[in-house]
Motif scaffolding. Sequence first.
Motif, PDB file in Angstrom:
ATOM      1  N   GLY A  16       0.949  -1.174  -0.054  1.00  0.00           N
ATOM      2  CA  GLY A  16      -0.087   0.012   0.016  1.00  0.00           C
ATOM      3  C   GLY A  16       0.892   1.320   0.115  1.00  0.00           C
ATOM      4  N   LEU A  17       0.768   2.101  -0.154  1.00  0.00           N
ATOM      5  CA  LEU A  17       1.310   3.704  -0.212  1.00  0.00           C
ATOM      6  C   LEU A  17       1.212   4.251   1.141  1.00  0.00           C
ATOM      7  CD1 LEU A  17      -0.025   4.505  -3.781  1.00  0.00           C
ATOM      8  CD2 LEU A  17       2.123   3.659  -3.019  1.00  0.00           C
ATOM      9  N   LEU A  18       1.976   5.101   1.233  1.00  0.00           N
ATOM     10  CA  LEU A  18       2.020   5.839   2.665  1.00  0.00           C
ATOM     11  C   LEU A  18       1.250   7.244   2.413  1.00  0.00           C
ATOM     12  CD1 LEU A  18       5.539   5.447   3.799  1.00  0.00           C
ATOM     13  CD2 LEU A  18       3.598   4.185   4.575  1.00  0.00           C
ATOM     14  N   ALA A  19       0.886   7.798   3.802  1.00  0.00           N
ATOM     15  CA  ALA A  19       0.326   9.162   3.736  1.00  0.00           C
ATOM     16  C   ALA A  19       1.624  10.155   3.565  1.00  0.00           C
ATOM     17  CB  ALA A  19      -0.258   9.584   4.864  1.00  0.00           C
ATOM     18  N   CYS A  20       1.243  11.289   3.056  1.00  0.00           N
ATOM     19  CA  CYS A  20       2.352  12.246   2.585  1.00  0.00           C
ATOM     20  C   CYS A  20       3.192  12.655   3.678  1.00  0.00           C
ATOM     21  CB  CYS A  20       1.731  13.402   1.827  1.00  0.00           C
ATOM     22  SG  CYS A  20       0.784  14.393   3.137  1.00  0.00           S
ATOM     23  N   ASN A  21       2.786  12.522   5.289  1.00  0.00           N
ATOM     24  CA  ASN A  21       3.691  12.931   5.930  1.00  0.00           C
ATOM     25  C   ASN A  21       4.873  11.969   6.557  1.00  0.00           C
ATOM     26  OD1 ASN A  21       2.220  10.840   7.315  1.00  0.00           O
ATOM     27  ND2 ASN A  21       1.764  12.032   9.069  1.00  0.00           N
ATOM     28  N   THR A  22       5.374  10.718   5.584  1.00  0.00           N
ATOM     29  CA  THR A  22       6.052   9.962   5.999  1.00  0.00           C
ATOM     30  C   THR A  22       7.566  10.270   6.284  1.00  0.00           C
ATOM     31  OG1 THR A  22       6.426   9.253   3.780  1.00  0.00           O
ATOM     32  CG2 THR A  22       5.023   7.961   5.032  1.00  0.00           C
ATOM     33  N   THR A 232      16.694  -2.762  -2.302  1.00  0.00           N
ATOM     34  CA  THR A 232      16.012  -1.392  -2.278  1.00  0.00           C
ATOM     35  C   THR A 232      17.140  -0.577  -1.483  1.00  0.00           C
ATOM     36  OG1 THR A 232      14.886  -1.425  -0.180  1.00  0.00           O
ATOM     37  CG2 THR A 232      13.725  -2.407  -2.361  1.00  0.00           C
ATOM     38  N   GLY A 233      16.720   0.704  -1.461  1.00  0.00           N
ATOM     39  CA  GLY A 233      17.438   1.610  -0.515  1.00  0.00           C
ATOM     40  C   GLY A 233      17.138   3.123  -1.122  1.00  0.00           C
ATOM     41  N   GLY A 234      16.818   3.888  -0.231  1.00  0.00           N
ATOM     42  CA  GLY A 234      16.463   5.457  -0.646  1.00  0.00           C
ATOM     43  C   GLY A 234      17.925   6.052  -1.085  1.00  0.00           C
ATOM     44  N   ASN A 235      17.552   6.995  -2.101  1.00  0.00           N
ATOM     45  CA  ASN A 235      18.515   7.683  -2.875  1.00  0.00           C
ATOM     46  C   ASN A 235      18.293   9.360  -2.546  1.00  0.00           C
ATOM     47  OD1 ASN A 235      21.419   7.889  -3.891  1.00  0.00           O
ATOM     48  ND2 ASN A 235      20.308   9.093  -5.554  1.00  0.00           N
ATOM     49  N   PRO A 236      19.058  10.209  -2.126  1.00  0.00           N
ATOM     50  CA  PRO A 236      20.236   9.855  -1.501  1.00  0.00           C
ATOM     51  C   PRO A 236      20.225   9.373   0.018  1.00  0.00           C
ATOM     52  CG  PRO A 236      19.823  12.198  -1.406  1.00  0.00           C
ATOM     53  CD  PRO A 236      18.778  11.609  -2.119  1.00  0.00           C
ATOM     54  N   GLY A 237      21.405   8.924   0.592  1.00  0.00           N
ATOM     55  CA  GLY A 237      21.494   8.357   1.711  1.00  0.00           C
ATOM     56  C   GLY A 237      21.286   7.183   2.157  1.00  0.00           C
ATOM     57  N   ARG A 238      20.658   6.156   1.210  1.00  0.00           N
ATOM     58  CA  ARG A 238      20.496   4.755   1.605  1.00  0.00           C
ATOM     59  C   ARG A 238      19.814   4.384   2.713  1.00  0.00           C
ATOM     60  NH1 ARG A 238      24.957   0.338   0.500  1.00  0.00           N
ATOM     61  NH2 ARG A 238      23.484  -1.688   0.607  1.00  0.00           N
ATOM     62  N   HIS A 239      18.730   5.522   3.067  1.00  0.00           N
ATOM     63  CA  HIS A 239      17.974   5.289   4.175  1.00  0.00           C
ATOM     64  C   HIS A 239      16.348   5.017   3.921  1.00  0.00           C
ATOM     65  CE1 HIS A 239      21.199   6.544   6.696  1.00  0.00           C
ATOM     66  NE2 HIS A 239      21.284   7.716   6.160  1.00  0.00           N
ATOM     67  N   GLU A 240      15.640   5.182   4.637  1.00  0.00           N
ATOM     68  CA  GLU A 240      13.972   4.918   4.351  1.00  0.00           C
ATOM     69  C   GLU A 240      13.678   5.078   3.038  1.00  0.00           C
ATOM     70  OE1 GLU A 240      14.356   4.642   8.664  1.00  0.00           O
ATOM     71  OE2 GLU A 240      15.058   6.233   7.285  1.00  0.00           O
ATOM     72  N   GLN A 267      14.679  -5.449   1.168  1.00  0.00           N
ATOM     73  CA  GLN A 267      14.804  -3.981   1.630  1.00  0.00           C
ATOM     74  C   GLN A 267      16.342  -4.155   2.149  1.00  0.00           C
ATOM     75  OE1 GLN A 267      12.732  -1.841   1.417  1.00  0.00           O
ATOM     76  NE2 GLN A 267      10.958  -3.256   0.590  1.00  0.00           N
ATOM     77  N   GLU A 268      17.205  -3.105   1.447  1.00  0.00           N
ATOM     78  CA  GLU A 268      18.314  -2.866   1.927  1.00  0.00           C
ATOM     79  C   GLU A 268      18.801  -1.362   2.459  1.00  0.00           C
ATOM     80  OE1 GLU A 268      23.087  -4.812   0.947  1.00  0.00           O
ATOM     81  OE2 GLU A 268      21.582  -3.751  -0.650  1.00  0.00           O
ATOM     82  N   PHE A 269      17.815  -0.723   2.921  1.00  0.00           N
ATOM     83  CA  PHE A 269      18.039   0.599   3.434  1.00  0.00           C
ATOM     84  C   PHE A 269      18.603   0.446   5.075  1.00  0.00           C
ATOM     85  CE2 PHE A 269      13.489  -0.124   4.484  1.00  0.00           C
ATOM     86  CZ  PHE A 269      13.400   0.469   5.666  1.00  0.00           C
ATOM     87  N   ILE A 270      19.309   1.526   5.320  1.00  0.00           N
ATOM     88  CA  ILE A 270      19.925   1.638   6.612  1.00  0.00           C
ATOM     89  C   ILE A 270      18.850   2.328   7.569  1.00  0.00           C
ATOM     90  CG2 ILE A 270      21.549   2.536   8.237  1.00  0.00           C
ATOM     91  CD1 ILE A 270      23.431   2.325   5.764  1.00  0.00           C
ATOM     92  N   PRO A 271      18.027   1.733   8.234  1.00  0.00           N
ATOM     93  CA  PRO A 271      16.875   2.645   8.983  1.00  0.00           C
ATOM     94  C   PRO A 271      17.476   3.848   9.840  1.00  0.00           C
ATOM     95  CG  PRO A 271      16.734   0.245   9.414  1.00  0.00           C
ATOM     96  CD  PRO A 271      18.289   0.433   8.824  1.00  0.00           C
ATOM     97  N   THR A 272      16.701   4.717   9.920  1.00  0.00           N
ATOM     98  CA  THR A 272      17.059   5.996  10.991  1.00  0.00           C
ATOM     99  C   THR A 272      16.105   6.221  12.169  1.00  0.00           C
ATOM    100  OG1 THR A 272      15.741   7.853   9.236  1.00  0.00           O
ATOM    101  CG2 THR A 272      18.075   7.300   8.884  1.00  0.00           C
ATOM    102  N   ALA A 279      10.332   1.107  10.783  1.00  0.00           N
ATOM    103  CA  ALA A 279      10.927   1.292   9.415  1.00  0.00           C
ATOM    104  C   ALA A 279      10.792   0.043   8.101  1.00  0.00           C
ATOM    105  CB  ALA A 279      12.360   1.751   9.524  1.00  0.00           C
ATOM    106  N   LEU A 280      10.953  -0.849   8.873  1.00  0.00           N
ATOM    107  CA  LEU A 280      10.901  -1.922   7.640  1.00  0.00           C
ATOM    108  C   LEU A 280       9.371  -2.224   7.385  1.00  0.00           C
ATOM    109  CD1 LEU A 280      11.984  -4.433   6.214  1.00  0.00           C
ATOM    110  CD2 LEU A 280      12.038  -5.866   8.487  1.00  0.00           C
ATOM    111  N   LYS A 281       8.575  -1.990   8.224  1.00  0.00           N
ATOM    112  CA  LYS A 281       7.164  -2.430   8.018  1.00  0.00           C
ATOM    113  C   LYS A 281       6.912  -1.190   7.118  1.00  0.00           C
ATOM    114  CE  LYS A 281       2.549  -2.584  10.141  1.00  0.00           C
ATOM    115  NZ  LYS A 281       1.691  -2.595  11.353  1.00  0.00           N
ATOM    116  N   GLU A 282       7.398   0.143   7.191  1.00  0.00           N
ATOM    117  CA  GLU A 282       6.876   1.209   6.277  1.00  0.00           C
ATOM    118  C   GLU A 282       7.376   0.779   4.757  1.00  0.00           C
ATOM    119  OE1 GLU A 282       7.375   5.496   7.089  1.00  0.00           O
ATOM    120  OE2 GLU A 282       9.314   4.789   5.847  1.00  0.00           O
TER     121      GLU A 282
END
Length: 289
Positions: A16-22, A232-240, A267-272, A279-282
Motif C-alpha cells: 500500500g502507499l503511505l500518507a504524505c507525512n512519512t 532497495t534503498g532510498g537515494n540519497p543516503g540509503r535510508h528509508e 529491503q536494504e536501506f539503513i533505518p534512521t 521502518a521495515l514495515k513502512e
Amino acid sequence: MKRRKFIGTSAAASVGLLACNTTTAKPTSKPTAFELKGNINHSACYWCYNSIPLEEFLQDLNELGMKAIDLTGPEEWPLLKKYDIHASMCWGAGMGIEKGWNDPTLHAELVADYLQIIPKVGEAGYTNLICFSGNRNGMDDEEGLQNCVTGLKQILPLAEKHGVVIQMELLNSKVDHKDYMCDHTLWGVELCKQLGSENFKLLYDIYHMQIMEGDIIRNIQDYHQYFGHYHTGGNPGRHEINDSQELNYPAIMKAIVETGYKGYVAQEFIPTYEDKIAALKEGITICDV
C-alpha cells in the motif's frame, strides 16, 4: 555497521502507499501481523538490522508476514529454519566486495571457496549465492569481464548441478564502493551473455544503479531476464524509501511485477527511525503493490 565491514567480518567467519507525512513521521510501535498482497515476495538484508539479535529479528519478520532474509550463511540457517524464514540470498564464500572474480590471481582460492559452499546452499534448499566482481585496480573493463568469465565458468557446472544461481551484485563506484567494476547494468548483462547460463544472474540493486545511471524502470523492462534478485534503498543516503528520497518505489515495484518476476525483493536501506522494525514495515508497505 556499514555493509562493507559486515560482509568482511561475516565472510571471514564463514525492507500500500503511505500518507504524505512519512518524511518526518518516525513510528515506534512494534509490528503487528498484516496481510500482504502477494505480488512481491518480500525479504530484508539482515546487516541493516544487525543491532537486533537474529532470533528476535526472525520473530519480527514472522509478525510482519515476511518469509525471507538476505545475506546469511550456513551458521545461521538452522535458526532460519526454526522460524520458517527462507534464505533468499546466501553468502559464505569469497573475499568481500573489493577482491573478486576480475582478478585471475584470486581464481584458485575463489573457485575452491565457492565449490565448498555451493552444495551446502543447494542441500539446505536455497537457490541464490552472492558474488562480486572486485575492484578495477587499473584493469580495463573488457579485461576484467573476460577474467570473470574464465573464473566463473569453473564453478557454474556445480551450481547447475545443485540448482544454485550465482548472483553478481551491481554496486555504485561513485559513493559507496570506489573503483568497483560491476557498476553498470550493461557490463553485467554482457557478462551474463558470455557465460550463457541460467545459473548466473545479476543482483540488481536499485539504490546503487540510481546513483550510477538512473533510468531504473526502463532498465528493468529491458534487461529483467538477466536480473535474479533486487535490493532497495532510498537515494540519497540509503535510508528509508519513503518520500524523503527521489525514487518512486511503488512504480518500480509495479514494473518488476509486470515483468513476471517471482523472486524476492529485499529491503536494504539503513533505518534512521528509533524503531527499526517500524521502518521495515513502512518499507514493505510501500513496496507491496
